[in-house]
Design an enzyme around this catalytic site. Sequence first.
Site, PDB file in Angstrom:
ATOM      1  N   HIS A 484      -5.142 -88.714  86.577  1.00  0.00           N
ATOM      2  CA  HIS A 484      -4.565 -88.109  87.777  1.00  0.00           C
ATOM      3  C   HIS A 484      -4.992 -86.644  87.875  1.00  0.00           C
ATOM      4  O   HIS A 484      -4.185 -85.757  88.100  1.00  0.00           O
ATOM      5  CB  HIS A 484      -3.036 -88.200  87.734  1.00  0.00           C
ATOM      6  CG  HIS A 484      -2.507 -89.590  87.725  1.00  0.00           C
ATOM      7  ND1 HIS A 484      -1.184 -89.889  87.428  1.00  0.00           N
ATOM      8  CD2 HIS A 484      -3.106 -90.777  87.982  1.00  0.00           C
ATOM      9  CE1 HIS A 484      -1.011 -91.199  87.490  1.00  0.00           C
ATOM     10  NE2 HIS A 484      -2.158 -91.758  87.825  1.00  0.00           N
ATOM     11  N   HIS A 528       1.409 -91.508  91.013  1.00  0.00           N
ATOM     12  CA  HIS A 528       0.028 -91.840  90.676  1.00  0.00           C
ATOM     13  C   HIS A 528      -0.795 -91.407  91.890  1.00  0.00           C
ATOM     14  O   HIS A 528      -0.404 -91.635  93.040  1.00  0.00           O
ATOM     15  CB  HIS A 528      -0.105 -93.325  90.388  1.00  0.00           C
ATOM     16  CG  HIS A 528       0.629 -93.737  89.145  1.00  0.00           C
ATOM     17  ND1 HIS A 528       0.008 -94.356  88.089  1.00  0.00           N
ATOM     18  CD2 HIS A 528       1.930 -93.587  88.790  1.00  0.00           C
ATOM     19  CE1 HIS A 528       0.909 -94.586  87.119  1.00  0.00           C
ATOM     20  NE2 HIS A 528       2.083 -94.115  87.538  1.00  0.00           N
TER      21      HIS A 528
END
Length: 551
Positions: A484, A528
């Site tokens: 991420h 996410h």
Amino acid sequence: MAQMFDFIIVGSGPAGSTLASTLSRSSKRPSVLLIEAGSKYTNPDLRVDGQRWMTFQKNPSMNWGYKTAPQEHALNREIDYSRGRALGGSSAINFGVYSVGASDDYDEWARVVGNNAFKWRNMQRRLKALETFHFDVPEGGKSGHIHVGYPREWEKDITPLLDIFEQAGFPLNKDHNSGNPIGMSVMINSAYGGIRSTAADALISAPENLIIQTDSPVQRLVIDDGKVIGVESNGKTYFASKEVVLSAGALDSPKILLHSGIGPRDQLQKYNIPVIVDVPVGQGLRDHYFTSIVYSRKDTSTDRKAFYGSQAAMDAALEEWKKDRTGGWSKYACGAGIGWFKSEEVAASDELNSLPAQEQRYIQLPTVPHFEIFTHFPAHWFIPNFPAEHLDYSCLSGFIYNSQARGEVTLQSSDPSVPLKFDPKILSHPFDRRVAIEVMRSVLKIAEHPSFAKDTVASIAVPKSASDEDILDYWKATVNSSWHMTGTAKMGTKDDPEAVVDEKFRVKGLTNLRVADMSVLPVLPSAHTQLPAYLTGATCAELLIKEYELE
């Protein structure tokens, strides 16, 4: 002869594909070039829902295959830093988690940069336009290119496990994409009906004015007297009359900038790259980090061993999937529990109270979680020599949120084909270590709850004890990136010394150049990052359409 376009978008991940698709479909139909380093990969077998976890390993040509520098606070391990190299970018190889984060994330983004375009109410509107949500409750978008929802059939232990979370004092949440993710939910997937969605789906039925050029990595920008007029790729030059937008991601947009002379002066001079603009490109790298614990379970609580332990069963399921997108590969590893939580221990910790006042304020906003817990990570594909007799297992993963470590991506060669050096400085900050300890204690609270523990046969991978020292030792040995990556070309106000782009995505000190991907985010979203990347591209598209009066 060089080609001329109105807009050039570099990178076809969620941000770039959304941006290119939206611009090209505006009513004035500008000419748009979407240029992607990877290939198209149209084989539907790459979209098998339950195999999403293996795509990045089984198909190395689709993966840049990056690794971090050795991590000082993680036993000097080089951590996997995979990035997609395909049409669709990292969405072609990711794990399909479709989460938007906290409304307070976006309101904070708007506050930091001084632009209400990033406020939650505006992002929520764009979210509904992006997706087709295949479920009536919670209500989602119904006409977007990205198909999302839940698997047709859930694994047998998902619902009982949610009950255990509730019994253990963790609240439930019916819709983690409502703007308030706090609580335990069933994961919304970027998949539906057994097949995964990727950003390439935004390009289906692309208009004739959108040209998609694959297998074309961009080495550098073409700059004329402070104005970006095109890009160089594999010895060819492509020109843009209006704008070039970099959407190559938080690891590769900085690489293109740096090799074009846009970045920290000392770093550019070290590699004999002429300095065009001295801005802090590559600084401020942030990420979420996770680890997992694994328990062998009674075969009455899960039936995974019958599937994963039989090659014949998996082969038959693949044939069934090819026929009508049903069977085991549309069930196993397709659903999970996912939850975001606040921690009283984190809130009261010296580590939080030692942070700058604005950071403390943000972390304590009502919808901003301190950590995430994820169930049903298919650990047997990731733990070496996983014991076959324990394929009836349960995996619980904990994620560190609001990481305070600030890493960097830096040049290590004057050759644009050489990756940058990636140093996220995992677990280097005391606050991150405190959250690591508290999320693991929360995960262990689930594992030790009587309703869970009664079906546990053996421990496969767990800390030695619940002490701070043993928990941190476990993290150091097992921590992974969540892939991420954000913040390496940060957005900010004109007087922000850490900012690379302004509140309209424009690179400071140049004209006709913007960056629109996860590298610009000034806030590490509580999610996410696939969906925030889609929203970033959609926001930039909306801004450009208005600015150039394309509607």
